[in-house]
Design an enzyme around this catalytic site. Sequence first.
Site, PDB file in Angstrom:
ATOM      1  N   GLU A 127       0.824  -1.204   0.000  1.00 43.40           N
ATOM      2  CA  GLU A 127       0.000   0.000   0.000  1.00 43.40           C
ATOM      3  C   GLU A 127       0.862   1.260   0.000  1.00 43.40           C
ATOM      4  OE1 GLU A 127      -3.171   0.157  -0.449  1.00 43.40           O
ATOM      5  OE2 GLU A 127      -4.113  -1.678   0.298  1.00 43.40           O
ATOM      6  N   GLU A 173     -15.583   9.207  -2.575  1.00 45.96           N
ATOM      7  CA  GLU A 173     -15.111   8.489  -3.754  1.00 45.96           C
ATOM      8  C   GLU A 173     -15.978   8.752  -4.985  1.00 45.96           C
ATOM      9  OE1 GLU A 173     -12.957   4.582  -3.128  1.00 45.96           O
ATOM     10  OE2 GLU A 173     -14.609   3.911  -4.372  1.00 45.96           O
ATOM     11  N   ARG A 227     -10.727   9.980  -5.478  1.00 45.21           N
ATOM     12  CA  ARG A 227     -10.412   9.010  -4.424  1.00 45.21           C
ATOM     13  C   ARG A 227     -10.357   7.592  -4.958  1.00 45.21           C
ATOM     14  NH1 ARG A 227     -12.799   8.501   1.805  1.00 45.21           N
ATOM     15  NH2 ARG A 227     -11.528   6.687   2.335  1.00 45.21           N
ATOM     16  N   ASN A 285      -7.624   2.934  -5.356  1.00 44.28           N
ATOM     17  CA  ASN A 285      -7.918   1.515  -5.568  1.00 44.28           C
ATOM     18  C   ASN A 285      -7.000   0.878  -6.608  1.00 44.28           C
ATOM     19  OD1 ASN A 285     -10.342   0.980  -3.827  1.00 44.28           O
ATOM     20  ND2 ASN A 285     -11.135   2.692  -5.025  1.00 44.28           N
ATOM     21  N   HIS A 318      -9.007  -7.636  -5.154  1.00 48.11           N
ATOM     22  CA  HIS A 318     -10.202  -8.105  -4.448  1.00 48.11           C
ATOM     23  C   HIS A 318     -10.755  -9.380  -5.081  1.00 48.11           C
ATOM     24  CE1 HIS A 318     -11.294  -3.939  -2.546  1.00 48.11           C
ATOM     25  NE2 HIS A 318     -10.291  -4.532  -1.937  1.00 48.11           N
ATOM     26  N   HIS A 331      -4.436  -9.254   2.091  1.00 50.20           N
ATOM     27  CA  HIS A 331      -4.929  -8.138   1.276  1.00 50.20           C
ATOM     28  C   HIS A 331      -3.789  -7.425   0.554  1.00 50.20           C
ATOM     29  CE1 HIS A 331      -7.203  -4.683  -0.052  1.00 50.20           C
ATOM     30  NE2 HIS A 331      -6.390  -3.891   0.616  1.00 50.20           N
TER      31      HIS A 331
END
Length: 371
Positions: free
Chosen positions: A188, A240, A244, A248, A255, A269
Amino acid sequence: MTSCARLGVELGARSYDILVGSELLAAAGHHIRPLLKQPRVVVVTDATVADLHLAALGRALDDAGIRHDAIVVPAGEQTKSFEELARVVDALLAARIERDTALITLGGGVVGDLGGFAASIVLRGIDFIQIPTTLLAQVDSSVGGKTGINTSRGKNLVGSFYQPRLVLADIDTLTTLPRRQFLAGYAEVVKYGLIGDAAFFGWLEGHGAGLIEGDLESRQHAVLTSCAAKAAVVSADEREAGARALLNLGHTFGHALEAECGYSDELLHGEAVAIGMVMAFDLSAQLGLCPLEDAARVRRHLASVGLPTDLSALGDRVWDPDRLIAHMQQDKKVRDGRITFVLARGIGRAFLARDVELGEVRRLLQDTIAA
């Protein structure tokens, strides 16, 4: 009292601070007490974090004259469920909380998401404070007010936007993280460089290994830079509606991989995001949007620190492109039946794409599975 860096998330009356530094857990009561409507909190944490950090937080709350109870949930992604949400809410009500009682989430992204969602709905909403203890939570999930749980149909499909009153990120807590969990959070961190800060990605190429091995100065710089980037995006687009969604990057693919693995420890994750970011850059290159060398740099850096970059990391699991696409079609960012992808024109140049043909996605997945 130790010094710490302070960042602001600017949302008008709901603005709040992010504190980043060392020894913040021991000073938590000092920072939290002025924000409380009554000197009482309930701490939601998981079994692993409770053993490591709950006693220290309890002492800090005692020092500030704050009464406290604790609710301990199982560790792991599968805790983000309706069943655990109901258990947490019931425990809060059994503790006879009032609307002026605050909730503290102490732990990683699972605890923050679950506890934050519980805070948003119990008694129609009570204040909550995030104390993230994993790198992933410190740089991403604790900031911005996204809370929620998973369902059998997808990740984070039930939840709310509900901002905390404070985020307190003590980088000393990262020393207790298993290496695999730390690396999952590092994915991340890399994301922020890939989205809009090529210079930060370059810095990570030079400093990432030291950061992972424990260099505190590098860790604090990485957490601060990541939080500043996310705070700026959230301040501009809280729910979002636009920019924003760039946060992702790698998540649409990631996901889907997590869903296929049943949200289990088979694939964390952050590991899914790492593979997903490689896929996003590979798809961008396949579509002629991104230089091949930039896609190669992304793969090279993630692999160099020990993160998975392709599906072979998951052993002999059989993958079906159409099943993965079906998972993507359950994504929250689907608009008019079309999947929204975060693609890139290069490192630090991410953008939203809502016109990607599924045939191109299927071809990428087939190539990835065959590799």
